[in-house]
Design a protein around this motif. Structure first.
Motif, short mmCIF file in Angstrom:
data_model
loop_
_atom_site.label_atom_id
_atom_site.label_comp_id
_atom_site.label_asym_id
_atom_site.label_seq_id
_atom_site.Cartn_x
_atom_site.Cartn_y
_atom_site.Cartn_z
N PRO A 57 0.82 -1.21 0.00
CA PRO A 57 0.00 0.00 0.00
C PRO A 57 0.85 1.27 0.00
O PRO A 57 2.04 1.24 0.36
CB PRO A 57 -0.79 -0.11 1.31
N ALA A 58 0.25 2.36 -0.40
CA ALA A 58 0.92 3.65 -0.32
C ALA A 58 1.16 4.01 1.14
O ALA A 58 0.38 3.64 2.02
CB ALA A 58 0.07 4.72 -1.00
N ASP A 60 0.64 6.60 2.76
CA ASP A 60 -0.43 7.39 3.37
C ASP A 60 -1.76 6.65 3.44
O ASP A 60 -2.77 7.22 3.85
CB ASP A 60 -0.61 8.71 2.63
N ASP A 61 -1.77 5.37 3.07
CA ASP A 61 -2.98 4.55 3.17
C ASP A 61 -3.04 3.97 4.58
O ASP A 61 -2.53 2.88 4.85
CB ASP A 61 -2.96 3.43 2.12
N ALA A 62 -3.64 4.73 5.49
CA ALA A 62 -3.62 4.36 6.91
C ALA A 62 -4.32 3.03 7.18
O ALA A 62 -3.85 2.24 8.02
CB ALA A 62 -4.25 5.47 7.73
N VAL A 63 -5.42 2.78 6.50
CA VAL A 63 -6.17 1.54 6.74
C VAL A 63 -5.34 0.33 6.33
O VAL A 63 -5.23 -0.65 7.07
CB VAL A 63 -7.50 1.57 5.97
N ALA A 64 -4.71 0.41 5.15
CA ALA A 64 -3.90 -0.71 4.67
C ALA A 64 -2.66 -0.90 5.53
O ALA A 64 -2.25 -2.03 5.81
CB ALA A 64 -3.52 -0.49 3.21
N GLN A 65 -2.05 0.20 5.96
CA GLN A 65 -0.87 0.09 6.80
C GLN A 65 -1.22 -0.53 8.15
O GLN A 65 -0.45 -1.32 8.71
CB GLN A 65 -0.23 1.47 7.00
#
Length: 256
Positions: A57-58, A60-65
């Motif tokens: 994930p990118a 800044d993708d908080a959910v994926a991180q």
């Protein structure tokens, strides 16, 4: 909305000892808590779910991180997946340590998820009376202020909640090894359900307590009770399984 205003309502809560939150549960526990629970005669199960993970994930993708930190990378016959393995203290009916007067018979040794109640392990999950079995009177404004803007107001509770959340990250690698040692290789689709494993206390205690050498990674299979999900998984090259074996399936949706 004005800057600085709370985005979630205050939560007032005072336990009245009704015992409703101590029935028919699978309580997430850490490794040491699981060993303690089994030592006192309780049952611990392993709940497993997974999601395809075809790319990172990118940043800044908080959910994926968040998901990435709490899962381990695994492989199927097709695409990579990330697997979540939860240790849960499981019981049907009353908690085995609940006394007839609805007080906790193992209060000093109770799991941290009991200690932080009604807070949530997932910081994105709202502390809401609608998600709890407690009666309405424990949530009224004349009760103790528990959380403001979805954050516990007590520093002691804040520290305990933080420790629970951090342990879900710190123990990921150990849970990956646990799955390999126990031959756990089937997961439900994330958000659809769990594959539930019920190893004996002796087997699980040995797997959690001993130092194991690196075990060859398992080729995982995915289970679902949803026809469309299995079709999509199959077309994506993810090995799919319809059910059966050393595990049981708990689905969040009716089978089709």
């Amino acid at each position: 909305m004005k800057r600085g205003m709370a985005t979630h309502p205050d939560v007032h809560f005072t336990c009245n000892g009704c015992g409703k939150c101590c029935h028919d549960l699978r309580l997430p526990v850490g490794i040491e808590e699981a060993l303690s629970w089994m030592a006192r005669g309780g049952e611990v199960q392993v709940l497993v779910s997974a999601a395809p993970w075809v790319r990172e994930p990118a940043p800044d993708d908080a959910v994926a991180q968040y998901k990435r930190e709490r899962t381990f990378l695994a492989r199927t016959a097709g695409v990579p997946i990330r697997v979540s393995a939860l240790l849960v203290a499981a019981f049907d009916g009353a908690c085995p340590f609940l006394l007839p007067n609805m007080l906790c018979g193992g209060y000093e040794e109770r799991p941290r998820v009991c200690r932080i109640f009604p807070a949530e392990v997932n910081p994105r999950a709202l502390i809401s009376p609608a998600n709890k079995p407690c009666p309405p009177e424990v949530w009224t404004g004349d009760n103790e202020l528990f959380a403001r803007d979805n954050v516990a107001v007590s520093e002691e509770n804040q520290a305990l909640i933080a420790s629970v959340r951090q342990s879900t990250i710190d123990e990921v690698a150990a849970k990956g090894r646990l799955c390999a040692v126990l031959g756990i290789d089937v997961a439900a689709i994330e958000s659809e359900g769990y594959a539930i494993y019920k190893p004996s206390a002796e087997t699980l205690r040995t797997a959690l307590s001993e130092e194991w050498e690196v075990v060859e990674p398992t080729v995982w299979r995915i289970v679902s009770n949803r026809t469309r999900s299995l079709e999509v998984l199959g077309s994506s090259g993810v090995a799919a399984d319809a059910g059966g074996g050393r595990w049981s399936y708990h689905g969040f949706n009716p089978a089709d």
